[in-house]
Design an enzyme around this catalytic site. Structure first.
Site, PDB file in Angstrom:
ATOM      1  N   CYS A 115       0.021  -0.590   8.132  1.00  0.00           N
ATOM      2  CA  CYS A 115      -0.884   0.506   8.450  1.00  0.00           C
ATOM      3  C   CYS A 115      -2.297  -0.045   8.526  1.00  0.00           C
ATOM      4  O   CYS A 115      -2.560  -1.165   8.076  1.00  0.00           O
ATOM      5  CB  CYS A 115      -0.800   1.616   7.407  1.00  0.00           C
ATOM      6  SG  CYS A 115      -1.450   3.188   8.042  1.00  0.00           S
ATOM      7  N   CYS A 125      -5.652   5.914   9.307  1.00  0.00           N
ATOM      8  CA  CYS A 125      -4.487   5.073   9.596  1.00  0.00           C
ATOM      9  C   CYS A 125      -4.427   4.609  11.049  1.00  0.00           C
ATOM     10  O   CYS A 125      -3.493   3.913  11.442  1.00  0.00           O
ATOM     11  CB  CYS A 125      -3.205   5.819   9.223  1.00  0.00           C
ATOM     12  SG  CYS A 125      -3.144   6.300   7.482  1.00  0.00           S
ATOM     13  N   LYS A 190       6.762  11.474   6.240  1.00  0.00           N
ATOM     14  CA  LYS A 190       5.698  11.280   5.257  1.00  0.00           C
ATOM     15  C   LYS A 190       4.806  12.503   5.278  1.00  0.00           C
ATOM     16  O   LYS A 190       4.243  12.861   6.311  1.00  0.00           O
ATOM     17  CB  LYS A 190       4.900  10.025   5.604  1.00  0.00           C
ATOM     18  CG  LYS A 190       3.717   9.786   4.685  1.00  0.00           C
ATOM     19  CD  LYS A 190       3.088   8.442   4.931  1.00  0.00           C
ATOM     20  CE  LYS A 190       1.846   8.262   4.073  1.00  0.00           C
ATOM     21  NZ  LYS A 190       1.208   6.963   4.312  1.00  0.00           N
ATOM     22  N   ARG A 200      -4.980   5.902  -3.560  1.00  0.00           N
ATOM     23  CA  ARG A 200      -6.177   5.692  -2.740  1.00  0.00           C
ATOM     24  C   ARG A 200      -7.233   4.935  -3.527  1.00  0.00           C
ATOM     25  O   ARG A 200      -8.010   4.194  -2.957  1.00  0.00           O
ATOM     26  CB  ARG A 200      -6.677   7.018  -2.193  1.00  0.00           C
ATOM     27  CG  ARG A 200      -5.703   7.502  -1.128  1.00  0.00           C
ATOM     28  CD  ARG A 200      -6.039   8.789  -0.477  1.00  0.00           C
ATOM     29  NE  ARG A 200      -4.928   9.161   0.411  1.00  0.00           N
ATOM     30  CZ  ARG A 200      -4.645  10.399   0.772  1.00  0.00           C
ATOM     31  NH1 ARG A 200      -5.389  11.397   0.350  1.00  0.00           N
ATOM     32  NH2 ARG A 200      -3.629  10.634   1.567  1.00  0.00           N
ATOM     33  N   LYS A 243       8.811  10.609   1.839  1.00  0.00           N
ATOM     34  CA  LYS A 243       7.710  10.336   0.920  1.00  0.00           C
ATOM     35  C   LYS A 243       6.789  11.532   0.843  1.00  0.00           C
ATOM     36  O   LYS A 243       6.437  12.065   1.893  1.00  0.00           O
ATOM     37  CB  LYS A 243       6.947   9.115   1.456  1.00  0.00           C
ATOM     38  CG  LYS A 243       5.706   8.760   0.690  1.00  0.00           C
ATOM     39  CD  LYS A 243       5.007   7.611   1.349  1.00  0.00           C
ATOM     40  CE  LYS A 243       3.697   7.383   0.617  1.00  0.00           C
ATOM     41  NZ  LYS A 243       2.855   6.459   1.291  1.00  0.00           N
ATOM     42  N   SER A 269       2.323   7.263  -6.117  1.00  0.00           N
ATOM     43  CA  SER A 269       1.408   7.009  -7.223  1.00  0.00           C
ATOM     44  C   SER A 269       1.195   8.231  -8.122  1.00  0.00           C
ATOM     45  O   SER A 269       1.173   8.103  -9.346  1.00  0.00           O
ATOM     46  CB  SER A 269       0.070   6.514  -6.673  1.00  0.00           C
ATOM     47  OG  SER A 269      -0.450   7.446  -5.735  1.00  0.00           O
TER      48      SER A 269
HETATM   49  C1  PBG Z   1      -1.197   4.541   3.661  1.00  0.00           C
HETATM   50  C2  PBG Z   1      -0.308   4.740   2.500  1.00  0.00           C
HETATM   51  C3  PBG Z   1      -0.461   5.699   1.488  1.00  0.00           C
HETATM   52  C4  PBG Z   1       0.565   5.462   0.585  1.00  0.00           C
HETATM   53  C5  PBG Z   1       1.328   4.411   1.072  1.00  0.00           C
HETATM   54  N1  PBG Z   1       0.780   3.990   2.269  1.00  0.00           N
HETATM   55  C6  PBG Z   1      -1.516   6.685   1.256  1.00  0.00           C
HETATM   56  C7  PBG Z   1      -1.836   7.694   2.270  1.00  0.00           C
HETATM   57  O1  PBG Z   1      -1.112   7.901   3.246  1.00  0.00           O
HETATM   58  O2  PBG Z   1      -2.861   8.312   2.103  1.00  0.00           O
HETATM   59  C8  PBG Z   1       0.764   6.241  -0.683  1.00  0.00           C
HETATM   60  C9  PBG Z   1       1.522   5.552  -1.729  1.00  0.00           C
HETATM   61  C10 PBG Z   1       1.367   6.152  -3.075  1.00  0.00           C
HETATM   62  O3  PBG Z   1       0.682   7.164  -3.307  1.00  0.00           O
HETATM   63  O4  PBG Z   1       1.950   5.568  -3.996  1.00  0.00           O
HETATM   64  N2  PBG Z   1      -0.640   4.705   4.907  1.00  0.00           N
HETATM   65 ZN    ZN Z   2      -2.320   4.425   6.450  1.00  0.00          ZN
END
Ligand code: PBG
Ligand code: ZN
Length: 318
Positions: A115, A125, A190, A200, A243, A269
């Site tokens: 990404c 992204c 997602k 983040r 996710k 997370s």
């Molecule tokens: C970014 C990405 C994110 C996560 C994995 N890849 C954050 C987002 O999309 O804002 C989140 C992973 C997590 O919270 O553990 N593309």
């Molecule tokens: Zn991203």
């Protein structure tokens, strides 16, 4: 004659009839690697997690492998960010060098997050014009990033940006470069989730404006997740992901039942930090709540679980 369910709930018997078994072989450990660090730096928002440095990543990979974990998911934090996220496809970039370092010392399956948001100055992204995140203009860049990660030795690339047609763009770019053996694990369904909060901070990928609702899914939608997954499969995804995990167990189940594909669920997370921070305060039994969460994710149909708890789980069950 009456049925008595408690007959099977005696200590050894209940294990025999258990329908779901957690195994470290199902778990994928995420790792953050920071180009600017020279030793592991604890992540305040994620108890027990650190950002690794290039000088410590090999040792970390070795200890992960020794614990019986078979796969890692890599996130890179570059020294420099720009509008286009150009460090993401640098052949000597943080993620590329980390893959090489891990492959030198271990047989771990290396999955790279694919990404731009860790590499762009605005934190989105994809490429940005004004307030808009551009889709088609971003696709060739994702192809280049995929090729550079695969050339560095990644076994699997995992596009997480939710751009339309990203899987097709990546598959085509890889095949054109003779990288047919590199697999794609698509973050297919997602959701635009508040549970990404701690990540983040961990990945320094907070966005400068707006939010991600223009490309990530609305938590209200379920049928739409099936379209997302179907499109990614048609475009060439080898494995698909849902996710976050626990707030979306219904989606995990539908995706697994409908497509029968290797299905991953990402315990993100926020899911991790909520349990561990409550445990730190003595409000919850951390290992117990974690085991229950991971069991529920597997019971819902996940073949693989991406979890920051993998190392700890392995250590406890060694
Ligand atoms: C970014 C990405 C994110 C996560 C994995 N890849 C954050 C987002 O999309 O804002 C989140 C992973 C997590 O919270 O553990 N593309
Ligand atoms: Zn991203």
């Amino acid at each position: 004659m009456s049925r008595r369910m408690r007959r099977l709930r005696k200590p050894k018997l209940r294990d025999m009839v258990s329908e779901t078994r957690l195994s470290i072989k199902d778990m994928i450990m995420p790792i953050f690697v920071d180009e600017r660090a020279d030793s592991p730096v604890p992540i305040a928002s994620m108890p027990g997690q650190c950002r690794q440095s290039l000088s410590t990543i090999a040792e970390e990979a070795g200890s992960i492998e020794d614990l019986g974990i078979s796969a890692v998911l890599l996130f890179g934090l570059p020294a420099r960010k720009d509008e286009a996220g150009s460090a993401a496809s640098d052949p000597h970039g943080i993620i590329q060098r980390s893959v090489e370092a891990i492959k030198e010392v271990s047989d771990l399956v290396v999955i790279t997050d694919l990404c731009l948001c860790e590499y762009t100055s605005h934190g989105h992204c994809g490429l940005v014009k004004g307030m808009e995140v551009l889709n088609d203009e971003t696709l060739p860049i994702l192809g280049e990033v995929a090729v550079s990660q695969a050339r560095a030795g990644a076994d699997v690339v995992a596009p997480s940006g939710m751009m339309d047609h990203m899987v097709l763009a990546i598959r085509s770019a890889l095949d054109l470069e003779g990288l047919e053996e590199t697999a794609i694990l698509s973050y297919a369904a997602k959701y635009a989730s508040f549970y990404y909060g701690p990540f983040r901070e961990a990945a320094e990928s907070a966005f400068a404006f707006g939010d991600r609702r223009g490309y990530q899914m609305d938590p209200a939608n379920s049928d739409q997740a099936l379209w997302e997954v179907q499109l990614d499969i048609e475009e060439g995804a080898d494995m698909v992901m849902v996710k976050p995990a626990m707030p979306y167990l219904d989606i995990v189940r539908r995706v697994k039942d409908r497509f029968g594909m290797p299905t991953a669920a990402y315990q993100v997370s926020g899911e991790y930090s909520m349990i561990l921070s409550a445990a730190e305060r003595g409000w919850i039994n951390g290992p117990g709540a974690m085991r229950e969460a991971l069991t529920s994710i597997k019971r819902a149909g996940a073949d693989m679980i991406i979890t920051y708890y993998a190392k700890e789980f392995a250590a406890q069950n060694a």
